[in-house]
Design a protein around this motif. Structure first.
Motif, PDB file in Angstrom:
ATOM      1  N   ALA B 116      87.920   5.588 -88.896  1.00 37.21           N
ATOM      2  CA  ALA B 116      89.454   4.953 -88.663  1.00 37.21           C
ATOM      3  C   ALA B 116      90.104   3.788 -88.511  1.00 37.21           C
ATOM      4  CB  ALA B 116      90.143   5.933 -87.765  1.00 37.21           C
ATOM      5  N   ARG B 117      88.925   2.806 -88.171  1.00 33.45           N
ATOM      6  CA  ARG B 117      89.157   1.463 -87.647  1.00 33.45           C
ATOM      7  C   ARG B 117      88.683   0.810 -88.751  1.00 33.45           C
ATOM      8  NH1 ARG B 117      86.397   2.565 -82.689  1.00 33.45           N
ATOM      9  NH2 ARG B 117      87.821   3.218 -81.013  1.00 33.45           N
ATOM     10  N   SER B 118      89.362  -0.512 -89.089  1.00 30.75           N
ATOM     11  CA  SER B 118      88.403  -1.557 -89.886  1.00 30.75           C
ATOM     12  C   SER B 118      87.561  -1.604 -89.508  1.00 30.75           C
ATOM     13  CB  SER B 118      89.183  -2.595 -89.792  1.00 30.75           C
ATOM     14  OG  SER B 118      89.551  -3.480 -89.129  1.00 30.75           O
ATOM     15  N   GLU B 120      86.191  -4.621 -88.725  1.00 32.56           N
ATOM     16  CA  GLU B 120      85.958  -5.581 -87.868  1.00 32.56           C
ATOM     17  C   GLU B 120      86.581  -5.235 -86.610  1.00 32.56           C
ATOM     18  OE1 GLU B 120      88.425  -8.563 -89.997  1.00 32.56           O
ATOM     19  OE2 GLU B 120      88.711  -9.828 -88.132  1.00 32.56           O
ATOM     20  N   ALA B 121      87.504  -4.119 -86.339  1.00 34.32           N
ATOM     21  CA  ALA B 121      87.543  -3.294 -85.422  1.00 34.32           C
ATOM     22  C   ALA B 121      86.912  -2.829 -84.423  1.00 34.32           C
ATOM     23  CB  ALA B 121      89.045  -3.147 -85.290  1.00 34.32           C
ATOM     24  N   VAL B 125      85.096  -3.785 -80.570  1.00 33.90           N
ATOM     25  CA  VAL B 125      85.116  -3.146 -80.197  1.00 33.90           C
ATOM     26  C   VAL B 125      83.402  -2.897 -79.667  1.00 33.90           C
ATOM     27  CG1 VAL B 125      85.028  -0.226 -79.477  1.00 33.90           C
ATOM     28  CG2 VAL B 125      86.593  -1.717 -80.606  1.00 33.90           C
TER      29      VAL B 125
END
Lengths: 94, 181
Positions: B116-118, B120-121, B125
């Motif tokens: 669900a995150r991109s 890059e994100a 993390v």
């Protein structure tokens, strides 16, 4: 990587996590899990202590207690030590 | 009524005497940001973050944690969330020992969530996990929550000098991790 690229990456993370945030609400719990755990543990300890106390035999009084090895103390002729001999009646001299 | 979480440090007594309804409204306003911070404090474990946040809300609304107006409401609330998350982690560890179970490190990698995150994100993390805890906290407060370094220091209860050191070193390390991947 410069500051604006870093900020952009954090913003993407923030947006993704904000979108998946749960609805705001304050749920009252009946009892916190830790308190429940302590309560159950204390109840178990109490039950064990009570059952151990119930099973322990009551110690006999020292006055009434008779050891099993007492029989070994009886020796032949014991009655001579515990009784007084009866002196037979002496007939009266005439 | 204007709801703003940017209440200045020179708050009047009126702010510290907020009634329950006002407090609840402010908590709702800050909810998304609070959840993001709780996730950061709980190693991005969603279940832990939700539990910690609920505990904090109850503490605040029941008056067990009182806002005294010495800082902004947001920095104060984030400080409460952080302390609650640390206590939650300790309790879980002790409970694991008491039940004669070694606490198993929680695998916070949730594949579905990562998708669900991109990309890059997700890389961010993964890199944040490799930082020292204080460095990660300062960087999240500054870049994720748009705080100043001074406000980050207040939230973490460290001096502004220490906060700056963690910020500088953490940023350098984070940039190196993200560049080398």
């Amino acid at each position: 990587m410069n500051d604006s690229q870093l900020r952009n990456a954090f913003q993407q993370l923030r947006d993704a996590e904000a979108a998946s945030a749960p609805r705001f609400g304050v749920a009252r719990r009946a009892r916190p899990a830790v308190r429940r755990f302590v309560f159950v543990a204390a109840a178990i300890v109490l039950a064990v202590v009570l059952s151990v106390r119930r099973e322990r035999p009551v110690a006999p009084s020292i006055v009434t207690w008779k050891p099993a090895t007492d029989v070994l103390l009886r020796t032949p002729g014991d009655e001579l030590l515990t009784t007084l001999p009866r002196i037979p009646d002496v007939p009266e001299r005439k | 009524m204007t709801l703003s979480y940017e209440i200045a440090a020179e708050a009047t007594d009126d702010v510290s005497r907020m009634d329950r309804a006002e407090l609840e409204a402010e908590l709702e306003w800050l909810h998304a940001a609070s959840f993001g911070w709780a996730l950061g404090c709980c190693g991005r474990n969603r279940d832990d973050a939700e539990e910690v946040l609920q505990t904090v809300y109850l503490k605040v609304l029941d008056g067990k944690a009182k806002f005294d107006g010495r800082s902004s409401l947001k920095t104060w609330l984030f400080s409460v969330i952080r302390r609650t998350a640390l206590a939650h982690r300790r309790t879980r560890w002790i409970r694991g020992l008491a039940l004669l179970r070694m606490p198993v490190p929680v695998d916070d990698h949730d594949a579905e969530r990562d998708q669900a995150r991109s990309e890059e994100a997700s890389r961010l993390v993964a890199a944040l996990r490799k930082l020292a805890r204080r460095q990660r906290e300062v960087l999240e407060l500054v870049f994720y929550h748009d705080m100043t370094i001074e406000e980050a220091g207040v939230t973490l209860r460290i001096s502004v000098g220490s906060a700056r050191v963690h910020y500088t070193r953490g940023k350098k390390r984070l940039e190196a991790l993200l560049t080398n991947e």
